[in-house]
Design an enzyme around this catalytic site. Structure first.
Site, PDB file in Angstrom:
ATOM      1  N   ARG A   1     -24.475 -11.834  -6.246  1.00 41.43           N
ATOM      2  CA  ARG A   1     -25.594 -11.104  -5.609  1.00 41.43           C
ATOM      3  C   ARG A   1     -26.923 -11.550  -6.232  1.00 41.43           C
ATOM      4  NH1 ARG A   1     -22.246  -5.436  -5.821  1.00 41.43           N
ATOM      5  NH2 ARG A   1     -21.533  -5.467  -3.669  1.00 41.43           N
TER       6      ARG A   1
ATOM      7  N   ASP B   1       0.866  -1.184   0.000  1.00 43.36           N
ATOM      8  CA  ASP B   1       0.000   0.000   0.000  1.00 43.36           C
ATOM      9  C   ASP B   1       0.899   1.229   0.000  1.00 43.36           C
ATOM     10  OD1 ASP B   1      -3.231   0.405   0.938  1.00 43.36           O
ATOM     11  OD2 ASP B   1      -1.929   2.168   1.107  1.00 43.36           O
TER      12      ASP B   1
ATOM     13  N   HIS C   1     -19.642  -3.784 -14.721  1.00 46.61           N
ATOM     14  CA  HIS C   1     -19.850  -3.886 -13.270  1.00 46.61           C
ATOM     15  C   HIS C   1     -20.253  -2.466 -12.853  1.00 46.61           C
ATOM     16  CE1 HIS C   1     -19.299  -4.534  -9.008  1.00 46.61           C
ATOM     17  NE2 HIS C   1     -18.309  -3.669  -8.946  1.00 46.61           N
TER      18      HIS C   1
ATOM     19  N   GLY D   1      -6.644   2.485  -4.888  1.00 43.60           N
ATOM     20  CA  GLY D   1      -7.284   3.619  -5.536  1.00 43.60           C
ATOM     21  C   GLY D   1      -8.476   4.170  -4.804  1.00 43.60           C
TER      22      GLY D   1
ATOM     23  N   ARG E   1     -19.489   4.412 -10.007  1.00 39.17           N
ATOM     24  CA  ARG E   1     -18.130   3.874 -10.177  1.00 39.17           C
ATOM     25  C   ARG E   1     -17.400   4.621 -11.282  1.00 39.17           C
ATOM     26  NH1 ARG E   1     -21.662  -0.533  -9.486  1.00 39.17           N
ATOM     27  NH2 ARG E   1     -21.194  -1.837  -7.668  1.00 39.17           N
TER      28      ARG E   1
ATOM     29  N   ASP F   1     -21.566  -9.373  -8.941  1.00 36.61           N
ATOM     30  CA  ASP F   1     -22.980  -9.082  -9.243  1.00 36.61           C
ATOM     31  C   ASP F   1     -23.750 -10.375  -9.510  1.00 36.61           C
ATOM     32  OD1 ASP F   1     -22.455  -5.887 -10.298  1.00 36.61           O
ATOM     33  OD2 ASP F   1     -20.844  -7.338 -10.446  1.00 36.61           O
TER      34      ASP F   1
ATOM     35  N   PRO G   1     -13.535   2.143 -11.770  1.00 38.15           N
ATOM     36  CA  PRO G   1     -14.484   1.279 -12.479  1.00 38.15           C
ATOM     37  C   PRO G   1     -13.740   0.109 -13.109  1.00 38.15           C
ATOM     38  CG  PRO G   1     -14.093   3.314 -13.704  1.00 38.15           C
ATOM     39  CD  PRO G   1     -13.300   3.428 -12.460  1.00 38.15           C
ATOM     40  N   VAL G   2     -14.090  -1.083 -12.685  1.00 39.84           N
ATOM     41  CA  VAL G   2     -13.234  -2.238 -12.948  1.00 39.84           C
ATOM     42  C   VAL G   2     -13.073  -2.520 -14.445  1.00 39.84           C
ATOM     43  CG1 VAL G   2     -15.039  -4.003 -12.654  1.00 39.84           C
ATOM     44  CG2 VAL G   2     -12.679  -4.567 -12.168  1.00 39.84           C
TER      45      VAL G   2
HETATM   46  P1  NAD Z   1      -9.917   1.770   0.553  1.00 39.05           P
HETATM   47  O1  NAD Z   1      -9.875   3.258   0.489  1.00 39.05           O
HETATM   48  O2  NAD Z   1     -10.275   1.131   1.846  1.00 39.05           O
HETATM   49  O3  NAD Z   1      -8.509   1.176   0.080  1.00 39.05           O
HETATM   50  C1  NAD Z   1      -7.819   1.640  -1.036  1.00 39.05           C
HETATM   51  C2  NAD Z   1      -6.347   1.530  -0.668  1.00 39.05           C
HETATM   52  O4  NAD Z   1      -5.561   1.847  -1.821  1.00 39.05           O
HETATM   53  C3  NAD Z   1      -5.940   2.511   0.454  1.00 39.05           C
HETATM   54  O5  NAD Z   1      -5.377   1.788   1.543  1.00 39.05           O
HETATM   55  C4  NAD Z   1      -4.907   3.399  -0.228  1.00 39.05           C
HETATM   56  O6  NAD Z   1      -3.866   3.830   0.641  1.00 39.05           O
HETATM   57  C5  NAD Z   1      -4.385   2.460  -1.314  1.00 39.05           C
HETATM   58  N1  NAD Z   1      -3.669   3.127  -2.392  1.00 39.05           N
HETATM   59  C6  NAD Z   1      -3.928   4.301  -3.001  1.00 39.05           C
HETATM   60  N2  NAD Z   1      -2.978   4.568  -3.915  1.00 39.05           N
HETATM   61  C7  NAD Z   1      -2.112   3.518  -3.902  1.00 39.05           C
HETATM   62  C8  NAD Z   1      -0.926   3.202  -4.628  1.00 39.05           C
HETATM   63  N3  NAD Z   1      -0.420   4.035  -5.555  1.00 39.05           N
HETATM   64  N4  NAD Z   1      -0.294   2.051  -4.336  1.00 39.05           N
HETATM   65  C9  NAD Z   1      -0.765   1.213  -3.386  1.00 39.05           C
HETATM   66  N5  NAD Z   1      -1.878   1.474  -2.671  1.00 39.05           N
HETATM   67  C10 NAD Z   1      -2.533   2.608  -2.926  1.00 39.05           C
HETATM   68  O7  NAD Z   1     -10.918   1.306  -0.595  1.00 39.05           O
HETATM   69  P2  NAD Z   1     -11.595  -0.135  -0.732  1.00 39.05           P
HETATM   70  O8  NAD Z   1     -12.932  -0.098  -0.122  1.00 39.05           O
HETATM   71  O9  NAD Z   1     -10.596  -1.159  -0.353  1.00 39.05           O
HETATM   72  O10 NAD Z   1     -11.824  -0.182  -2.319  1.00 39.05           O
HETATM   73  C11 NAD Z   1     -10.708  -0.295  -3.189  1.00 39.05           C
HETATM   74  C12 NAD Z   1     -11.153  -0.275  -4.634  1.00 39.05           C
HETATM   75  O11 NAD Z   1     -11.916  -1.452  -4.920  1.00 39.05           O
HETATM   76  C13 NAD Z   1     -12.077   0.914  -4.981  1.00 39.05           C
HETATM   77  O12 NAD Z   1     -11.778   1.388  -6.276  1.00 39.05           O
HETATM   78  C14 NAD Z   1     -13.453   0.286  -4.947  1.00 39.05           C
HETATM   79  O13 NAD Z   1     -14.407   1.015  -5.701  1.00 39.05           O
HETATM   80  C15 NAD Z   1     -13.135  -1.075  -5.542  1.00 39.05           C
HETATM   81  N6  NAD Z   1     -14.142  -2.122  -5.324  1.00 39.05           N
HETATM   82  C16 NAD Z   1     -14.336  -2.969  -6.354  1.00 39.05           C
HETATM   83  C17 NAD Z   1     -15.274  -3.980  -6.250  1.00 39.05           C
HETATM   84  C18 NAD Z   1     -15.487  -4.898  -7.411  1.00 39.05           C
HETATM   85  O14 NAD Z   1     -16.391  -5.763  -7.378  1.00 39.05           O
HETATM   86  N7  NAD Z   1     -14.703  -4.785  -8.466  1.00 39.05           N
HETATM   87  C19 NAD Z   1     -16.010  -4.125  -5.063  1.00 39.05           C
HETATM   88  C20 NAD Z   1     -15.758  -3.254  -4.010  1.00 39.05           C
HETATM   89  C21 NAD Z   1     -14.808  -2.242  -4.160  1.00 39.05           C
END
Ligand code: NAD
Length: 321
Positions: free
Chosen positions: A159, A44, A183, A88, A97, A156, A130-131
């Site tokens: 779900r 991270d 998604h 991110g 998203r 999804d 957005p994935v």
């Molecule tokens: P979060 O804020 O809890 O965690 C994100 C982490 O990324 C933070 O710890 C941050 O410090 C870290 N980060 C930022 N820049 C970085 C870098 N350059 N290198 C390494 N780490 C870095 O967020 P979250 O709830 O864990 O969600 C993370 C992502 O997953 C979001 O984009 C969210 O929308 C996505 N998400 C996707 C799905 C899916 O089904 N695809 C589901 C839920 C969340």
């Protein structure tokens, strides 16, 4: 700091997770419970966060199959079979998203070269939103689209199946139904091919439930589509189900299952869809995404899938891809 195991034998499996937030650390936890990897590396930008999560997980290692959990930098992805990206910005309440696209694309421009330097052979599994957009960005920046996939609508679909199972009063394992497309808000439920234990959903009923009405269908789909927004409004993030969904994908890859999952991948010529990453049922195994399956879509379903693809292509064009 917990150390990376430089002496990990060649036959061992290392998984790297970039982003140790709610989603990244839950994926690490679910991977640990599943016993899929010999080593999990959490990285991270906030190093002490990754270190603390790794320590917290490691303290539970007595209760699971032997695994080393380490915190590290991007270069510690070296030797990983799969690099999972969860880093991110995430949705805030009321945000879609797609509104994260520009910020997270910039982040990927920094991350992807570092991942490729450290682990040129690894598969890259994109989870950050957005994935679909970011899967495309990663595929293009890496210049090896066949090694990149996104978690897409696997979550999804889960779900969808769980809500159908609850409404129909049957086990979720007996429900076969997919969500395809983005998604996100333009995702598409495939009602026409949905089945319960080989019976088409449209004609399924049992002593404990009546067939679905049009209104049931609408409500179930809205609950699927809006699930993340509802959970985020109440607790700030979604993490448990996505953790399990991602581990399901990791399992299909590492065990070379050829499982059919709705992952996001670069489509070229799928029912006329080109040059966009989007989810359709696809074979997943050791080399990532294999063949995509041409389901018997209705005209309406196919039109909705194409609209979803066009929407994503529009976002990518705006981002310069
Ligand atoms: P979060 O804020 O809890 O965690 C994100 C982490 O990324 C933070 O710890 C941050 O410090 C870290 N980060 C930022 N820049 C970085 C870098 N350059 N290198 C390494 N780490 C870095 O967020 P979250 O709830 O864990 O969600 C993370 C992502 O997953 C979001 O984009 C969210 O929308 C996505 N998400 C996707 C799905 C899916 O089904 N695809 C589901 C839920 C969340």
């Amino acid at each position: 700091m917990i150390s990376i195991n430089a002496a990990l034998p060649a036959s061992s499996t290392r998984i790297a997770i970039i982003g140790a937030g709610a989603v990244g650390s839950t994926i690490a936890y679910a991977t640990m419970l599943n016993g899929l990897a010999h080593e999990i590396v959490l990285s991270d930008v906030v190093a002490r966060k990754a270190e603390a999560e790794a320590k917290d997980l490691m303290h539970g290692s007595m209760f699971v199959r032997s695994v080393n959990i380490a915190a590290g930098s991007l270069s510690d992805c070296k030797g990983s079979a799969i690099v999972v990206i969860t880093a991110g910005a995430k949705q805030k309440v009321g945000q879609t998203r797609l509104e994260l696209a520009a910020a997270n694309t910039n982040l990927f421009r920094e991350l992807i070269p570092g991942i490729l330097d450290a682990a040129p052979e690894a598969l890259i599994l994109v989870v950050s939103n957005p994935v679909d957009v970011l899967t495309y960005v990663a595929a293009k920046l890496s210049a090896r689209p066949q090694r990149v996939l996104g978690s897409g609508t696997v979550l999804d679909t889960s779900r969808f199946r769980s809500l159908l199972a609850r409404r129909l009063n049957v086990a979720v394992s007996n429900v076969h139904a997919y969500i395809v497309g983005e998604h996100g808000d333009s995702e598409v439920p495939l009602w026409s091919s949905a089945q319960v234990a080989n019976v088409p959903l449209r004609s399924f009923s049992s002593p404990s439930c009546l067939p679905l009405t049009e209104r049931d269908r609408r409500e179930i789909f809205h609950d699927v589509r809006d699930a993340a927004a509802q959970v985020i409004a109440a607790k700030g993030a979604t993490n448990w189900a996505v953790g399990l969904a991602v581990v399901r994908i990791l399992e299909a890859i590492l065990r070379d299952e050829q499982s059919i999952l709705t992952v996001s991948s670069l489509l070229s010529g799928y029912h006329g869809i080109e040059n966009v990453c989007i989810s359709v049922p696809s074979l997943v195994g050791r080399t990532g995404v294999g063949a995509t399956l041409p389901l018997p879509y209705t005209e309406e379903e196919l039109a909705a899938l194409k609209r979803s693809a066009e929407l994503l292509r529009g976002v990518l064009t705006q981002l310069g891809f």
